[in-house]
Design an enzyme around this catalytic site. Structure first.
Site, PDB file in Angstrom:
ATOM      1  N   ASP A  72       0.721  -1.259  -0.123  1.00  0.00           N
ATOM      2  CA  ASP A  72      -0.562   0.072   0.389  1.00  0.00           C
ATOM      3  C   ASP A  72       0.640   1.153   0.320  1.00  0.00           C
ATOM      4  OD1 ASP A  72      -2.513   1.445   0.585  1.00  0.00           O
ATOM      5  OD2 ASP A  72      -3.043   1.003   2.377  1.00  0.00           O
ATOM      6  N   GLY A  86      -1.221   5.909   1.735  1.00  0.00           N
ATOM      7  CA  GLY A  86      -2.204   7.217   1.268  1.00  0.00           C
ATOM      8  C   GLY A  86      -3.263   6.523   2.747  1.00  0.00           C
ATOM      9  N   ASP A  98      -7.797  -7.509   1.380  1.00  0.00           N
ATOM     10  CA  ASP A  98      -6.705  -7.429   2.513  1.00  0.00           C
ATOM     11  C   ASP A  98      -7.228  -6.667   3.854  1.00  0.00           C
ATOM     12  OD1 ASP A  98      -6.461  -4.623   1.774  1.00  0.00           O
ATOM     13  OD2 ASP A  98      -5.728  -4.574   3.848  1.00  0.00           O
TER      14      ASP A  98
HETATM   15  N1  GUN Z   1      -6.321   0.828   2.389  1.00  0.00           N
HETATM   16  C1  GUN Z   1      -8.293   0.702   2.999  1.00  0.00           C
HETATM   17  N2  GUN Z   1      -8.470   1.739   2.337  1.00  0.00           N
HETATM   18  C2  GUN Z   1      -7.878   2.838   1.706  1.00  0.00           C
HETATM   19  C3  GUN Z   1      -7.478   3.370   0.681  1.00  0.00           C
HETATM   20  O1  GUN Z   1      -8.815   4.202   0.809  1.00  0.00           O
HETATM   21  N3  GUN Z   1      -6.470   3.833  -0.204  1.00  0.00           N
HETATM   22  C4  GUN Z   1      -5.026   3.615   0.502  1.00  0.00           C
HETATM   23  N4  GUN Z   1      -3.905   3.727   0.075  1.00  0.00           N
HETATM   24  N5  GUN Z   1      -5.414   2.583   1.112  1.00  0.00           N
HETATM   25  C5  GUN Z   1      -6.080   1.898   2.339  1.00  0.00           C
END
Ligand code: GUN
Length: 377
Positions: free
Chosen positions: A92, A95, A272
């Site tokens: 990820d 964000g 996830d």
């Molecule tokens: N993990 C859960 N929701 C989000 C999201 O809106 N953006 C990002 N980057 N990771 C997340």
């Protein structure tokens, strides 16, 4: 990265497919255990492979960048070399974490986000370009665009301007990603993220914009942040209907076992969530018969296996009474057994869903199992 669709359920929008990466194949629908700081908490690699049967794990740019930092990760040959996981990894972008963890003192503008580390208070700046460069060094097979995950509730004006900025950030992510090479020998894919809070028109607009970038897969963010499940389902369905059919769809941060089944039926391929591991450490155990609070008196002398239907090693070898004792005594082994068990359950669930989609029987199977899964034992 290549995505092949193998089967469509005749009664829902569920699909079964496979994603091919340079670190191996992922069968979809799939659940990805969360390994925030490069480790799936309390579970080591051999258990993740042999017991849980995880096919892909998640890492977090925010955490890994702050600690241990990029130099050591690069020296190790990327996150795969550092933690020894030789199957696919997704990172990820930060964000979500810069909002949830580095909340105070955070400054956001068009250029990016300045935030204070939750570890030592030091100030850092994430821009779309920087986040691409960091994810190049971490070296996950699938990396995420830098976005703003809006909170719930969120007023319409803020949701719209935030979504528009996420789209402009996506353009910058793509330019940077496409003008740089993988640091290692394997290829990486960049997934953009749909935002738009709970507003249908914004969600549709965002899904259309994200689809127009024609990346290898697409994600849905900003959901499961406190809105009612029904709203999440409606928006997920709308967005899935717009996102291209021939690319994987990833619903970020979702969810309960019932959420997974519901969203698989709407056409989601990847999930996830910290729930199976975080809740395990607190004694919430997911089983094929329903959800258990293992701390309860009720399990004190229940010497039956944690879940005899599941087949995994820890789930059949250890008893509920023993796990209750470990968790109540704050024994580390309790967190380990509960985490391996819950993840084994989640991977079993998506594996079953896949089999039922292939057999054309997903809807009736889902109806049968859903009630059980929502039961509190
Ligand atoms: N993990 C859960 N929701 C989000 C999201 O809106 N953006 C990002 N980057 N990771 C997340």
């Amino acid at each position: 990265m290549k995505f092949h669709l193998e089967a469509f359920d005749p009664s829902t929008k569920a699909r079964a497919g496979r994603i091919e990466t340079d670190h191996g194949t992922i069968q979809t629908p799939i659940f990805m255990p969360v390994g925030t700081a490069g480790s799936v908490k309390a579970v080591h690699q051999r258990e993740l492979k042999d017991d849980v049967k995880a096919q892909i794990i998640l890492g977090n740019t925010y955490h890994l960048y702050l600690r241990p930092g990029l130099d050591i990760i690069q020296k190790a040959g990327g996150l795969h070399g550092f933690n020894g996981w030789d199957r696919p990894i997704l990172t990820d972008s930060g964000g979500y974490q810069v909002y949830s963890l580095a909340g105070t003192g955070r400054k956001i503008n068009e250029s990016g986000v300045a935030f204070k580390s939750h570890i030592d208070g030091s100030v850092h700046t994430f821009t779309p370009e920087r986040v691409m460069d960091i994810q190049r060094v971490i070296g996950a097979d699938i990396i995420m665009a830098f976005d703003e995950c809006t909170p719930y509730p969120c007023d319409y004006g803020y949701a719209r301007s935030s979504m528009e900025m996420t789209h402009r950030w996506l353009e910058r992510c793509c330019v940077r990603f496409d003008s740089t090479d993988s640091v290692y020998t394997h290829r990486q894919a960049l997934f953009p993220i749909v935002q738009g809070s709970v507003y249908k028109d914004l969600r549709r607009q965002s899904a259309e914009t994200i689809a127009s970038f024609e990346r290898e897969g697409n994600a849905i963010g900003g959901l499961s942040v406190g809105e009612p499940a029904e709203i999440m389902y409606e928006l997920t369905e709308d967005v899935c209907d717009i996102l291209p059919k021939d690319k994987p769809r990833y619903l970020m941060g979702v969810g309960t076992p019932a959420n997974l089944l519901e969203c698989i039926a709407l056409g989601v391929d990847m999930f996830d969530c910290v729930m199976p591991t975080r809740n395990a450490r607190n004694g919430m155990i997911f089983t094929t018969e329903g959800t258990i609070n293992i701390r309860n008196e009720k399990w004190k002398d229940d010497l039956s296996p944690i879940d005899k239907n599941l087949g995994g090693y820890v789930s059949t070898f250890y008893s509920k009474a023993y796990l209750r004792h470990l968790i109540r005594s704050d024994e580390m082994l309790g967190a380990q057994i509960a985490s391996v068990h819950n993840l084994t359950f989640y991977l079993w669930l998506v594996g079953q869903a896949r089999e039922q989609i292939v057999a054309g029987n997903f809807l009736s199977w889902k109806k049968g199992i859903e009630k059980k899964l929502m039961q509190r034992l």
